[in-house]
Enzyme design. Structure first.
Site, PDB file in Angstrom:
ATOM      1  N   GLU A  99       0.808  -1.219   0.000  1.00  0.00           N
ATOM      2  CA  GLU A  99       0.000   0.000   0.000  1.00  0.00           C
ATOM      3  C   GLU A  99       0.846   1.277   0.000  1.00  0.00           C
ATOM      4  OE1 GLU A  99      -2.453  -0.637   3.425  1.00  0.00           O
ATOM      5  OE2 GLU A  99      -4.070  -1.537   2.245  1.00  0.00           O
ATOM      6  N   GLU A 130       6.516 -21.768   7.902  1.00  0.00           N
ATOM      7  CA  GLU A 130       6.778 -20.903   9.055  1.00  0.00           C
ATOM      8  C   GLU A 130       7.861 -21.465   9.979  1.00  0.00           C
ATOM      9  OE1 GLU A 130       3.968 -21.875  12.782  1.00  0.00           O
ATOM     10  OE2 GLU A 130       2.953 -20.763  11.194  1.00  0.00           O
TER      11      GLU A 130
END
Length: 316
Positions: A99, A130
């Site tokens: 963004e 992960e």
């Protein structure tokens, strides 16, 4: 079914113990019948729970502010902001990074989001990603970290191996490190120079840390990127001035921002925008300082993009 190897069973047992001690993983017996409640009751409960997140973030504002000041100092020297996480935490980091270019007109390489398992993990779970410390080191090495860069490890639990190792590895490379977690005294915060543990408490659904923990992480990342960009001169007051009018919506927005900043006539604004190739900062400087476009560009370059500083220089 294959028997679980003894070593794996021991490790799994330790992990279960760790999770049972985390508030984000705590079981809430009072919600055992939530699936039987009317929809409106569940929605009201979740809404009340969400209302507590801002308070939890507020308790960490001194730590968040210190981290932002440190990030700003590194980025002023030309450093990058890098987010690293797995699952929901990784997706939130990638979201915040993605963004920044459309919001602040930054180069896409300035704020980077890394997610365990790579881009495909944004939409599909990558099993075991992960847990890979090696992947964290490899992903950061591809970026070629320097001492001017900042790496933010993000993990609701605060123990995710990918995030913790990302912080450790970045620190060994001289980068500034921040650990963002949602459990007190997290390994992630301990591994970083700036630890931010936003304790949001047990979730509505046990094991779903995309809820309050995810909201808390999003709020903190909003602050990290937005306030840093404000301090880097990407705004003028609270106006988004680092915008180039490149399409119809942006042209209308640019005109409105220039009008709010200068109170100039529509005709003057349109002329100045055209002279400055649609650059809002330059246009405001042209109108407020009564200088031409080349002079506005030079003043902004000398002020490292800070419009307020450029205006002060023009008035000196």
């Amino acid at each position: 079914m294959k028997p679980v190897p003894a070593t794996d069973a021991v490790g799994n047992g330790r992990l279960r113990e760790q999770l049972s001690a985390m508030t984000t993983e705590a079981y809430r017996p009072e919600l055992a019948d939530i699936d039987r409640l009317p929809t409106l009751d569940i929605a009201r409960f979740m809404n009340a729970e969400d209302a507590t997140v801002a308070t939890a973030v507020g308790a960490q504002l001194p730590a968040i502010s210190a981290a932002i000041d440190a990030v700003t100092e590194r980025m002023t020297r030309g450093g990058r902001l890098v987010y690293a996480g797995a699952g929901t935490a990784g997706r939130l980091g990638v979201l915040d990074a993605s963004e920044c270019p459309p919001t602040f007109n930054t180069d896409p390489s300035l704020v980077v989001g890394l997610i365990a398992g790579g881009p495909s993990a944004l939409v599909t779970a990558v099993e075991g990603a992960e847990d890979s410390e090696e992947s964290a080191r490899r992903d950061l090495d591809v970026l070629g970290l320097s001492g001017d860069d900042v790496v933010v490890g993000i993990s609701a639990s605060g123990r995710t191996p990918y995030a913790v190792e990302a912080v450790r590895h970045a620190r060994s490379r001289g980068a500034l490190t921040i650990g963002l977690a949602c459990n007190a005294d997290s390994p992630l915060a301990a591994a970083a120079e700036h630890g931010i543990d936003v304790v949001v408490g047990p979730e509505t659904l046990t094991g779903s840390t995309r809820l309050k923990a995810g909201t808390a992480q999003k709020l903190v990342l909003n602050m990290l990127s937005t306030i840093t960009m404000v301090k880097l001169g990407k705004t003028y007051g609270n106006l988004m001035v680092d915008v180039r009018a490149s399409n119809e919506k942006l042209r209308a927005r640019a005109h409105r921002i220039v009008a709010l900043a200068t109170e100039a006539s529509d005709e003057s604004i349109e002329t100045a925008l055209a002279d400055n190739d649609g650059e809002v900062k330059n246009t405001i400087l042209t109108l407020l300082a009564s200088v031409d476009a080349p002079t506005a560009a030079r003043l902004l370059e000398d002020a490292h993009g800070h419009l307020r500083r450029a205006l002060e220089a023009a008035a000196a």
